[in-house]
Design an enzyme around this catalytic site. Structure first.
Site, PDB file in Angstrom:
ATOM      1  N   LYS A   1     -18.119  19.183  73.351  1.00  0.00           N
ATOM      2  CA  LYS A   1     -19.258  19.325  73.683  1.00  0.00           C
ATOM      3  C   LYS A   1     -19.683  17.985  74.781  1.00  0.00           C
ATOM      4  O   LYS A   1     -18.884  16.888  74.449  1.00  0.00           O
ATOM      5  CB  LYS A   1     -20.378  19.360  72.597  1.00  0.00           C
ATOM      6  CG  LYS A   1     -20.215  20.431  71.752  1.00  0.00           C
ATOM      7  CD  LYS A   1     -21.109  21.687  72.070  1.00  0.00           C
ATOM      8  CE  LYS A   1     -21.091  22.658  71.044  1.00  0.00           C
ATOM      9  NZ  LYS A   1     -21.258  24.064  71.701  1.00  0.00           N
TER      10      LYS A   1
ATOM     11  N   HIS B   1     -11.254  30.353  69.405  1.00  0.00           N
ATOM     12  CA  HIS B   1     -11.132  30.568  70.586  1.00  0.00           C
ATOM     13  C   HIS B   1      -9.919  29.863  71.233  1.00  0.00           C
ATOM     14  O   HIS B   1      -9.179  30.483  71.968  1.00  0.00           O
ATOM     15  CB  HIS B   1     -12.522  30.053  71.479  1.00  0.00           C
ATOM     16  CG  HIS B   1     -13.442  30.554  70.738  1.00  0.00           C
ATOM     17  ND1 HIS B   1     -14.133  31.865  70.485  1.00  0.00           N
ATOM     18  CD2 HIS B   1     -14.882  30.043  70.785  1.00  0.00           C
ATOM     19  CE1 HIS B   1     -15.176  31.915  70.320  1.00  0.00           C
ATOM     20  NE2 HIS B   1     -15.766  30.908  70.510  1.00  0.00           N
TER      21      HIS B   1
ATOM     22  N   HIS C   1     -15.089  36.283  71.120  1.00  0.00           N
ATOM     23  CA  HIS C   1     -15.889  36.628  72.358  1.00  0.00           C
ATOM     24  C   HIS C   1     -15.041  36.127  73.615  1.00  0.00           C
ATOM     25  O   HIS C   1     -14.907  36.628  74.460  1.00  0.00           O
ATOM     26  CB  HIS C   1     -17.231  36.423  72.557  1.00  0.00           C
ATOM     27  CG  HIS C   1     -17.477  34.969  72.941  1.00  0.00           C
ATOM     28  ND1 HIS C   1     -17.842  33.791  72.114  1.00  0.00           N
ATOM     29  CD2 HIS C   1     -17.637  34.151  74.088  1.00  0.00           C
ATOM     30  CE1 HIS C   1     -18.021  32.851  72.693  1.00  0.00           C
ATOM     31  NE2 HIS C   1     -18.107  33.040  74.005  1.00  0.00           N
TER      32      HIS C   1
ATOM     33  N   ASP D   1     -34.775  45.436  53.715  1.00  0.00           N
ATOM     34  CA  ASP D   1     -34.425  44.086  52.881  1.00  0.00           C
ATOM     35  C   ASP D   1     -32.918  44.139  52.376  1.00  0.00           C
ATOM     36  O   ASP D   1     -32.626  45.021  51.847  1.00  0.00           O
ATOM     37  CB  ASP D   1     -35.377  43.969  51.917  1.00  0.00           C
ATOM     38  CG  ASP D   1     -35.005  42.966  50.910  1.00  0.00           C
ATOM     39  OD1 ASP D   1     -33.960  42.200  50.896  1.00  0.00           O
ATOM     40  OD2 ASP D   1     -35.986  42.543  49.853  1.00  0.00           O
ATOM     41  N   LEU D   2     -32.215  43.480  52.899  1.00  0.00           N
ATOM     42  CA  LEU D   2     -30.585  43.480  52.910  1.00  0.00           C
ATOM     43  C   LEU D   2     -30.138  43.536  51.397  1.00  0.00           C
ATOM     44  O   LEU D   2     -28.993  43.794  51.349  1.00  0.00           O
ATOM     45  CB  LEU D   2     -29.888  42.702  53.818  1.00  0.00           C
ATOM     46  CG  LEU D   2     -30.019  42.926  55.435  1.00  0.00           C
ATOM     47  CD1 LEU D   2     -29.372  41.920  56.170  1.00  0.00           C
ATOM     48  CD2 LEU D   2     -29.858  44.254  55.739  1.00  0.00           C
TER      49      LEU D   2
ATOM     50  N   ASP E   1     -15.557  25.273  65.193  1.00  0.00           N
ATOM     51  CA  ASP E   1     -16.479  26.185  66.210  1.00  0.00           C
ATOM     52  C   ASP E   1     -15.510  26.799  67.377  1.00  0.00           C
ATOM     53  O   ASP E   1     -15.991  27.905  67.532  1.00  0.00           O
ATOM     54  CB  ASP E   1     -17.562  25.141  66.514  1.00  0.00           C
ATOM     55  CG  ASP E   1     -18.724  25.667  67.611  1.00  0.00           C
ATOM     56  OD1 ASP E   1     -19.057  27.079  66.999  1.00  0.00           O
ATOM     57  OD2 ASP E   1     -19.123  25.567  68.478  1.00  0.00           O
TER      58      ASP E   1
HETATM   59  C1  BG6 Z   1     -19.426  29.907  70.542  1.00  0.00           C
HETATM   60  C2  BG6 Z   1     -19.666  28.272  69.885  1.00  0.00           C
HETATM   61  O1  BG6 Z   1     -18.444  30.464  69.882  1.00  0.00           O
HETATM   62  O2  BG6 Z   1     -18.965  29.769  71.897  1.00  0.00           O
HETATM   63  C3  BG6 Z   1     -20.658  27.643  70.799  1.00  0.00           C
HETATM   64  O3  BG6 Z   1     -20.218  28.800  68.732  1.00  0.00           O
HETATM   65  C4  BG6 Z   1     -20.336  27.429  72.061  1.00  0.00           C
HETATM   66  O4  BG6 Z   1     -20.835  26.136  70.214  1.00  0.00           O
HETATM   67  C5  BG6 Z   1     -19.731  29.070  72.819  1.00  0.00           C
HETATM   68  O5  BG6 Z   1     -21.207  26.707  72.885  1.00  0.00           O
HETATM   69  C6  BG6 Z   1     -19.192  28.791  74.047  1.00  0.00           C
HETATM   70  O6  BG6 Z   1     -18.981  30.136  74.805  1.00  0.00           O
HETATM   71  P1  BG6 Z   1     -19.085  30.500  76.222  1.00  0.00           P
HETATM   72  O7  BG6 Z   1     -18.637  31.921  76.417  1.00  0.00           O
HETATM   73  O8  BG6 Z   1     -20.353  29.982  76.711  1.00  0.00           O
HETATM   74  O9  BG6 Z   1     -17.827  29.392  76.551  1.00  0.00           O
END
Ligand code: BG6
Length: 481
Positions: A334, A234, A172, A86-87, A229
């Protein structure tokens, strides 16, 4: 090197959809250092065996080639453990500490794959429990804040328990192989450097297009929107990689210092320039993969009349000697026409043409997905005599093919880097805060502007205003060229 990797949010989507499959790939490829333990932490009452069974089932939903065979899973599962926590309870951090101390590994990586509103609490409790010594690293998943103030708040709490070199902020996109190749292209080859500047480059376009809609994440997405987002993190991180000066070394801070300088050089927005240089859109009904698709407002968990943007395109400039006057166009959305992430460097046209036929400036395309590669667009001669004319051709480098043996996915790469303590591909707090500082005027201007986002049909490239933004400078988006 022995390591312990702890996932807070061990039963959450991120853990089973992305992190565990990535770790499994690292394990399968023999890249995971031997002697590691993986601990999933969550609230459910279960033991190691039950957790392993649950994860095995989840793996059935993972993309085919990434799924383990029974035998592979059994070997992978030997590393997997589960701890109920339980954090909010200090005593439970004591349990975690005892677990880690059972063998005192060389390093312990604590990955916060929980909802970000829990970060402050977890970091403070980790600090209070003494789980912040020099062997400990903490990995933070986005979203890190929803504006500058909230990002600073998170950073203050993180800093109270951990030093900057212990904090691994994930974006990422930085783990994608093409981003590594962009660094290699720019700083491992001398060929492009003399051309990588305003004298040779007409404009740079960064597109992160998704064909999917918001799916079942309507409530999360509606609080976030495309700017927060995808663009603040990114797209801006990619921009820094394209525009940065050559760093003096491959050290994390040498690279991050240069990236920060780019963020600080971006032309700041005012209310007036937001309305001129930023386009926000929201998808309406249309098509996706040949099938009818509903509009954003009809998606599950999206509130009626929402003005959340699902698309953003903007024009900016990097104000320094290298880039002054060169437009950088960024766009993401999107339900666009394709899943396509790429950086396009458009060179200036030849000053004088002696050939008949097309006269098209060169361009370099750095493809992030769906393929991972490089294309250099050139003109070549075709035909003979009177018919001789120039025609476009391209030099294609397909990294998936060229390096098939050694392809490493973004999360796999970043997890291995976190275990090894390599910070190069993680975002420093000052970079992250500067990115928020830069996008905030856009958020403020939109909050005041009652016209809301411009509609675009699902399956297109966004509102017409996005094309007009680029056309105003005499250019066009890559797919229109
Ligand atoms: C995430 C977003 O960081 O990256 C998502 O929150 C998005 O909305 C995703 O779909 C896209 O990542 P990738 O690697 O599939 O292009």
């Amino acid at each position: 090197m022995s390591f312990d990797l702890v996932f807070f949010g061990g039963t959450g989507d991120l853990t089973w959809r992305k992190l565990m499959p990535a770790l499994f790939q690292a394990f399968r490829h023999g890249k995971l250092p031997a002697g590691g333990r993986i601990l999933s932490v969550a609230r459910d009452e279960q033991d190691d065996a039950k957790y392993r069974g649950w994860l095995k089932e989840r793996f059935q939903e993972v993309e085919g080639p990434k799924r383990p065979s029974d035998e592979e899973f059994a070997r992978f599962a030997e590393m997997l453990h589960y701890l109920r926590m339980d954090l909010s309870q200090p005593a439970d951090y004591g349990k975690l500490k005892s677990w880690l101390e059972t063998r005192n590994a060389d390093t312990a990586v604590l990955y916060l794959a929980t909802s970000p509103h829990l970060f402050p609490q977890i970091c403070a409790q980790l600090g209070a429990a003494g789980l912040n010594g020099p062997k400990i690293r903490v990995v933070l998943e986005k979203p890190l804040g929803h504006d500058l103030a909230s990002a600073q708040e998170i950073n203050t709490v993180v800093r109270a328990s951990f030093s900057e070199t212990q904090a691994f902020r994930i974006d990422h996109y930085l783990g994608k192989p093409s981003v590594q190749n962009l660094m290699a292209l720019r700083f491992g080859n001398a060929l492009f450097e003399p051309l990588w500047r305003r004298e040779s480059i007409a404009n740079i376009q960064i597109t992160l297009a998704e064909s999917l809609g918001v799916g079942t994440r309507g409530d999360f997405y509606n609080r976030t929107g495309a700017l927060r987002d995808m663009l603040q993190n990114h797209a801006l991180q990619l921009l820094t990689m394209v525009a940065m000066e050559p760093p003096p070394s491959h050290d994390a801070d040498a690279i991050r210092d240069e990236k920060l300088k780019v963020l600080r050089s971006l032309n700041p927005f005012t209310e007036e320039t937001v309305s001129r240089d930023v386009v926000r859109g929201q998808y309406r009904a249309g098509h996706a993969a040949g099938k009818p698709a509903v509009g954003y407002l009809q998606e599950a968990k999206v509130p009626e009349g929402s003005t959340c943007e699902t698309f953003v395109a903007l024009r900016t400039e990097v104000q320094n000697w290298r880039w002054a006057g060169v437009p950088f166009y960024l766009r993401t959305g999107k339900r666009l026409a394709a899943r396509d992430a790429q950086i396009v460097v458009n060179f200036r046209p030849a000053p004088h043409s002696i050939f008949a036929g097309v006269s098209q400036p060169n361009k370099l395309v750095i493809k992030l997905q769906p393929e991972d590669g490089l294309e250099l667009h050139l003109l070549a001669a075709k035909g003979t005599g009177q018919q001789e004319a120039l025609t476009p051709v391209s030099l294609d480098l397909d990294f998936d093919k060229a390096f098939a043996e050694n392809r490493v996915g973004a999360y796999e790469r970043l997890l291995l880097d976190a275990i090894a303590g390599r910070l190069n591909l993680f975002v420093r707090s000052d970079e992250q805060e500067q990115a928020w500082r830069w996008v905030e005027p856009i958020l403020h201007a939109w909050a005041k502007d009652t016209t809301g986002p411009r509609p675009y049909a699902a399956g297109t490239w966004g509102p017409a205003a996005a094309s007009a933004l680029v056309a105003r400078d005499g250019f066009s988006w890559s797919e229109e060229q």
